[in-house]
Each structure stands twice: as structure tokens, then as C-alpha cells.
Scaffold this motif. Structure first.
Motif, mmCIF file in Angstrom:
data_model
loop_
_atom_site.group_PDB
_atom_site.id
_atom_site.type_symbol
_atom_site.label_atom_id
_atom_site.label_comp_id
_atom_site.label_asym_id
_atom_site.label_seq_id
_atom_site.Cartn_x
_atom_site.Cartn_y
_atom_site.Cartn_z
ATOM 1 N N ASP A 38 0.871 -1.184 0.000
ATOM 2 C CA ASP A 38 0.000 0.000 0.000
ATOM 3 C C ASP A 38 0.900 1.224 0.000
ATOM 4 O O ASP A 38 1.902 1.266 0.723
ATOM 5 N N ILE A 39 0.547 2.228 -0.796
ATOM 6 C CA ILE A 39 1.308 3.482 -0.808
ATOM 7 C C ILE A 39 0.339 4.666 -0.779
ATOM 8 O O ILE A 39 -0.643 4.700 -1.540
ATOM 9 N N ILE A 40 0.618 5.612 0.118
ATOM 10 C CA ILE A 40 -0.132 6.867 0.186
ATOM 11 C C ILE A 40 0.782 7.972 -0.349
ATOM 12 O O ILE A 40 1.892 8.167 0.160
ATOM 13 N N VAL A 41 0.342 8.678 -1.388
ATOM 14 C CA VAL A 41 1.116 9.825 -1.870
ATOM 15 C C VAL A 41 0.480 11.113 -1.353
ATOM 16 O O VAL A 41 -0.700 11.139 -0.991
ATOM 17 N N ALA A 42 1.290 12.171 -1.316
ATOM 18 C CA ALA A 42 0.827 13.512 -0.923
ATOM 19 C C ALA A 42 0.363 13.575 0.531
ATOM 20 O O ALA A 42 -0.555 14.331 0.865
ATOM 21 N N PHE A 43 1.000 12.765 1.395
ATOM 22 C CA PHE A 43 0.748 12.915 2.828
ATOM 23 C C PHE A 43 1.222 14.316 3.233
ATOM 24 O O PHE A 43 2.181 14.843 2.661
ATOM 25 N N PRO A 44 0.563 14.974 4.200
ATOM 26 C CA PRO A 44 0.965 16.333 4.587
ATOM 27 C C PRO A 44 2.468 16.451 4.836
ATOM 28 O O PRO A 44 3.049 15.642 5.558
ATOM 29 N N GLY A 45 3.078 17.448 4.210
ATOM 30 C CA GLY A 45 4.508 17.684 4.371
ATOM 31 C C GLY A 45 5.375 16.960 3.370
ATOM 32 O O GLY A 45 6.601 17.125 3.370
ATOM 33 N N LEU A 95 -2.014 18.156 10.921
ATOM 34 C CA LEU A 95 -1.036 18.601 9.929
ATOM 35 C C LEU A 95 -1.705 19.340 8.772
ATOM 36 O O LEU A 95 -1.151 19.429 7.672
ATOM 37 N N LYS A 96 -2.900 19.847 9.020
ATOM 38 C CA LYS A 96 -3.701 20.471 7.953
ATOM 39 C C LYS A 96 -2.939 21.583 7.233
ATOM 40 O O LYS A 96 -3.064 21.749 6.020
ATOM 41 N N ASP A 97 -2.116 22.339 7.979
ATOM 42 C CA ASP A 97 -1.388 23.443 7.354
ATOM 43 C C ASP A 97 -0.277 22.958 6.428
ATOM 44 O O ASP A 97 0.333 23.751 5.703
ATOM 45 N N GLN A 98 0.002 21.632 6.446
ATOM 46 C CA GLN A 98 1.047 21.082 5.571
ATOM 47 C C GLN A 98 0.462 20.274 4.409
ATOM 48 O O GLN A 98 1.188 19.567 3.713
ATOM 49 N N GLU A 99 -0.852 20.338 4.239
ATOM 50 C CA GLU A 99 -1.484 19.533 3.193
ATOM 51 C C GLU A 99 -0.965 19.923 1.811
ATOM 52 O O GLU A 99 -0.659 21.086 1.538
ATOM 53 N N ILE A 100 -0.898 18.927 0.923
ATOM 54 C CA ILE A 100 -0.335 19.100 -0.418
ATOM 55 C C ILE A 100 -1.434 19.523 -1.387
ATOM 56 O O ILE A 100 -2.569 19.034 -1.314
ATOM 57 N N ASP A 101 -1.077 20.430 -2.288
ATOM 58 C CA ASP A 101 -2.020 20.883 -3.313
ATOM 59 C C ASP A 101 -2.599 19.676 -4.067
ATOM 60 O O ASP A 101 -1.878 18.733 -4.410
ATOM 61 N N ASP A 102 -3.883 19.712 -4.321
ATOM 62 C CA ASP A 102 -4.592 18.580 -4.920
ATOM 63 C C ASP A 102 -4.014 18.193 -6.286
ATOM 64 O O ASP A 102 -3.867 17.009 -6.598
ATOM 65 N N GLU A 103 -3.676 19.180 -7.080
ATOM 66 C CA GLU A 103 -3.123 18.891 -8.409
ATOM 67 C C GLU A 103 -1.766 18.201 -8.303
ATOM 68 O O GLU A 103 -1.462 17.290 -9.077
ATOM 69 N N ILE A 104 -0.943 18.642 -7.359
ATOM 70 C CA ILE A 104 0.366 18.005 -7.156
ATOM 71 C C ILE A 104 0.170 16.564 -6.707
ATOM 72 O O ILE A 104 0.825 15.640 -7.208
ATOM 73 N N GLY A 105 -0.772 16.359 -5.768
ATOM 74 C CA GLY A 105 -1.060 15.002 -5.294
ATOM 75 C C GLY A 105 -1.519 14.091 -6.416
ATOM 76 O O GLY A 105 -1.069 12.936 -6.535
ATOM 77 N N SER A 106 -2.401 14.599 -7.274
ATOM 78 C CA SER A 106 -2.909 13.803 -8.402
ATOM 79 C C SER A 106 -1.798 13.467 -9.384
ATOM 80 O O SER A 106 -1.735 12.351 -9.911
ATOM 81 N N ALA A 107 -0.910 14.429 -9.627
ATOM 82 C CA ALA A 107 0.205 14.188 -10.554
ATOM 83 C C ALA A 107 1.147 13.114 -10.005
ATOM 84 O O ALA A 107 1.628 12.247 -10.742
ATOM 85 N N ARG A 108 1.412 13.168 -8.697
ATOM 86 C CA ARG A 108 2.279 12.152 -8.085
ATOM 87 C C ARG A 108 1.635 10.764 -8.162
ATOM 88 O O ARG A 108 2.314 9.762 -8.435
ATOM 89 N N LEU A 109 0.344 10.711 -7.917
ATOM 90 C CA LEU A 109 -0.358 9.431 -7.985
ATOM 91 C C LEU A 109 -0.268 8.848 -9.393
ATOM 92 O O LEU A 109 0.027 7.657 -9.572
ATOM 93 N N THR A 110 -0.499 9.687 -10.389
ATOM 94 C CA THR A 110 -0.416 9.236 -11.786
ATOM 95 C C THR A 110 0.981 8.738 -12.122
ATOM 96 O O THR A 110 1.146 7.691 -12.763
ATOM 97 N N GLU A 111 2.012 9.461 -11.674
ATOM 98 C CA GLU A 111 3.394 9.067 -11.960
ATOM 99 C C GLU A 111 3.714 7.706 -11.327
ATOM 100 O O GLU A 111 4.355 6.849 -11.951
ATOM 101 N N LEU A 112 3.245 7.497 -10.105
ATOM 102 C CA LEU A 112 3.467 6.221 -9.423
ATOM 103 C C LEU A 112 2.767 5.085 -10.158
ATOM 104 O O LEU A 112 3.345 4.012 -10.384
ATOM 105 N N ILE A 113 1.522 5.311 -10.546
ATOM 106 C CA ILE A 113 0.750 4.277 -11.256
ATOM 107 C C ILE A 113 1.429 3.921 -12.578
ATOM 108 O O ILE A 113 1.552 2.733 -12.936
#
Length: 435
Positions: A299-306, A343-361
Motif C-alpha cells: 500500500d502506498i499513500i502519496v501527498a501525505f501532509p509535508g 497537519l492540515k497546514d502542511q497539506e499538499i495541493d490537490d493537483e500536485i497530489g494527483s500528478a504524483r499518484l499518476t506518476e506512481l501508477i
């Protein structure tokens, strides 16, 4: 005339086993029989999961649909992790729900089913020594819970607050349950727990500690049992003794789920996972060396806060080095009741998170496209477990490749050799060479 029970199960394998316990208990003590038709049911149960996306909204949407479809006089019960989390608020928001039963209280199903408004959600309840009834529909595969609860404090996870502290089920009860299933025709068992390899550190009766490795040895002594699976182990507890038993015991399936979550030691620390990138790679490398045909899933979680780009590159580095055979990918999303909300103030921008997920897949897809053709022409041993409508059957190899082949229901529950003639990224297809 028997009463009819309809159960909808959401979430993990443990929920699936809990649903089987519910069904067996209601069959034995209340005379219910299962139905797949919700309109026929006298009792409708939804066994919930708090990990899935927007679990609360989906729960109330689904029980609302159940209420519209149910016949007059039919009861509705809500069980599982979201039930533990929300408790009596479920009945406040949906008064047509007859009872609420938390994930830690499954043994009480026969007590609450006829009590309108009953709510049993204590996460300190201990049914680790309760002997559940056995479902009549036992088959060649069975699953057995080996512990309840979880002592980990992973910051993204709500499970400890819905299932309570970890308590191990006594090994003699587990062995007995597996033996009964084998006596009824089972050849494979899946041992289930939130962290199976921390098994044995705490029992209700205060007995001495006992290891998961010892449990694997005890279960493997059961004659007639051909294959042992388990999920999920925690990378932190993969000591050498466990890895060596895993490698040398012929009954243990040579596929292991190792939840990485992140390849960055910094992010792993923020997640409170307890291990480092280097530890994970060390354990995976040791197993690959001992077991040539080992398959590792994760299991991998991308775009975890920070998570910085450097942290994400650490994750890609682990993927490149371990070469996972299957990855369950997730983009981080905040869950109520979890520590990561801080860690809400460290959350990752949604577009960046989606791009990382796509790259991993895409990276993993490329690995599968390159590696799966190596299976062409090989002969693999498969436990046939499903009949398809197109004249095919399917099942899994010892190391958990999904294999399709032509066949009939006569092959169900049997081990057959299949020569592989076609491959996709996720499965194999071939011809039976013996039966």
C-alpha cells in the motif's frame, strides 16, 4: 418458514470474516438463512468500513436506499467500524435503523437483533475468547481472525479508535477453528489481523507472550491444510525468525503484503510507522534472496501532509528497488478522528497530489508490462476457486498470481497445473496440463 438475512459488507477481509460470524450466529441462534435479494429480507445488515472515502455520507445514503427497498416489517442493522465511530448518532439521524453494533461487539449480534434501538459499540469489549458459530456455507477456503483491535497509532488511520486495543485470540482456538474448516473441506486458510505479526503480545487471560511465527508453525501442522495466507503483516515486526519461517515452510503462500505507505523516512516518522526506508528495503531484500519466486504487494499513500518532491522520489526509489507485484495506491485524504488532521497546514495541493499518484501508477504499470511476459510458457499450480460464465474457471497460484483456464465446476477446490499461454498486467491465462 425461516427468516431471511441480507448482509452488505464494505471494506477489508476482517469485515468479511465478521459478516460470516454475524451470519453464522444468526443462523444458529435466531433461525435466519441468507438471501441475496434485499426485497426478500426480514433483516438487512450493512457492515461498515471507516477507511473508505467519505464513509459517513455513504453510510446514510446506503441505509436510506435500504429503507426504501425493504419489505414491510423488515429490520435494518448497522455494524462495523463506522458503527463504532458514530454509535447512537446513527439512530438519531436515521430512526428507521433498529440497532447499531460496533466492530468490537460482533459476538453480541444475537442479543441486539431483537431489541429496537439497541446500541453496542464499546471498543473495550473483549470477545477474543468467544467461540463463534460456524457458517453452513464453508468451502475450500476459510478465513480466521487471529486478533482484535490495533495498538499502532498511524496518524492517517482511524482503526484503533473503532476496534480498540489489540488482543490476541488464543492459539488453541485458532487451531481448532482451522481444523473444523479443514474437516468441512477447506484446503486454504487466511489468518487475519490489523498487524498479524505482532500476534501474541497480549491475551485476555494474561498468559505468556506467544509469537506469530509459532502460530504459523502450529497451524501448518494441521493435516489436510495445503496453503496458509495472512494479512496484513507490519514491516516493523518482520524479524529474521519470521522471515526464515516464511521462506522455509512449504504451506505458507509465497506472496506477502508489505504496506510501505511511503518511501521517505521523514514521512514514515510523521505517519508514526516505526520503521525507516532502509529497514523496509533490508527486509524486502532478505526475503527476495531467500525466496526466488516471491511476490510482494504493498500500500502506498502519496501527498501525505509535508511530503516534498524529494520525499516522493524516495517512494519511487523503493518501488524501483523492490519491484512490487501489486500496489494499492492512494492519494492522501483527511479522515475525521485521525492525528494527521493536526497537519492540515502542511497539506499538499490537490493537483500536485494527483500528478504524483499518476506518476506512481505509470511507473508500476511499466514494470508489470516488462515483467509479466516472463511467465509465458511456464507451468504453475493453481487452486481453482471460481466458475466464470464463459466456460472458464479461475484461481490463484501459491504466490498469488490470478490464473484463468477453461474448465467446469468439477475443478472447483482442486489444485491443477496450468501452462501459461497469455499474460496481462494483472493476470495469467493458460491450459490445464493435468487435473
Amino acid at each position: 418458514m425461516s427468516k431471511k438475512l441480507f448482509i452488505q459488507t464494505l471494506g477489508c477481509q476482517m469485515n468479511d470474516t465478521d459478516s460470516k460470524h454475524i451470519q453464522a450466529e444468526l443462523e444458529k441462534h435466531k433461525g435466519y438463512t441468507a438471501t441475496q435479494n434485499i426485497e426478500d429480507a426480514d433483516l438487512i445488515i450493512i457492515n461498515t468500513c471507516s477507511v473508505r472515502e467519505k464513509p459517513v455520507q455513504k453510510l446514510f445514503s446506503e441505509i436510506g436506499q435500504f429503507n426504501k427497498k425493504k419489505k414491510d416489517g423488515a429490520k435494518i442493522g448497522v455494524c462495523g467500524c463506522t458503527a463504532s465511530h458514530l454509535g447512537k448518532d446513527i439512530i438519531k439521524r436515521a430512526p428507521y435503523v433498529d440497532f447499531v453494533l460496533g466492530a468490537r461487539n460482533i459476538s453480541k449480534i444475537k442479543d441486539v437483533v431483537d431489541v429496537k434501538g439497541s446500541v453496542e459499540v464499546s471498543i473495550s469489549n473483549d470477545d477474543s475468547q468467544y467461540e463463534f458459530a460456524i457458517a453452513k456455507n464453508n468451502s475450500f477456503r476459510t478465513s480466521v481472525n487471529i486478533s482484535v483491535g490495533c495498538d499502532k497509532e498511524c496518524t492517517y488511520c482511524i482503526v484503533p479508535s473503532t476496534r480498540g486495543e489489540e488482543i490476541s485470540i488464543p492459539p488453541e482456538m485458532i487451531v481448532s477453528q482451522v481444523q473444523k474448516a479443514v474437516d468441512n473441506g477447506a484446503v486454504e486458510v487466511a489468518l487475519l489481523g490489523q498487524n498479524v505479526n505482532s500476534y501474541g503480545k497480549r491475551f485476555s487471560d494474561k498468559r505468556e507472550k506467544y509469537s506469530f511465527t509459532k502460530l504459523l508453525q502450529d497451524v501448518s501442522k494441521i493435516e489436510g491444510l495445503k496453503r496458509i495466507r495472512f494479512t496484513s503483516p507490519h514491516p516493523l515486526h518482520m524479524d529474521d525468525e519470521f522471515i526464515e519461517e516464511f521462506a522455509r515452510n512449504p504451506k505458507i503462500s509465497k506472496c506477502i503484503h508489505m504496506p510501505l505507505q511511503s518511501g521517505s523516512t521523514k514521512i514514515l516518522k510523521a505517519m508514526k510507522r516505526g520503521y525507516t526506508k532502509e529497514w523496509f528495503l533490508n527486509r524486502a531484500t532478505k526475503m527476495r534472496e531467500l525466496i526466488p519466486d516471491l511476490r510482494i504487494t504493498t500500500d502506498i499513500i502519496v501527498a501525505f501532509p509535508g511530503e516534498t518532491n524529494e520525499d516522493f522520489l524516495d517512494t519511487l526509489d523503493v518501488v524501483n528497488k523492490v519491484k512490487f507485484d501489486q500496489i494499492f495506491n492512494f492519494k492522501y485524504s483527511a479522515r475525521p478522528g485521525t492525528k494527521a488532521l493536526e497537519l492540515k497546514d502542511q497539506e499538499i495541493d490537490d493537483e500536485i497530489g494527483s500528478a504524483r499518484l499518476t506518476e506512481l501508477i505509470e511507473l508500476h504499470k511499466k514494470y508489470l508490462e516488462d515483467s509479466m511476459p516472463s511467465m509465458l510458457g511456464k507451468t504453475v499450480n493453481v487452486l481453482i476457486e471460481s466458475l466464470k460464465p464463459n466456460g472458464e474457471v479461475s484461481g490463484y497460484t501459491d504466490n498469488y498470481f490470478l490464473v484463468f483456464t477453461k474448465g467446469s465446476d468439477e475443478l472447483l477446490g482442486k489444485f491443477v497445473d496450468v501452462k501459461i499461454t497469455e499474460v496481462t498486467r494483472t493476470s495469467l491465462k493458460g491450459e490445464v496440463v493435468n487435473s
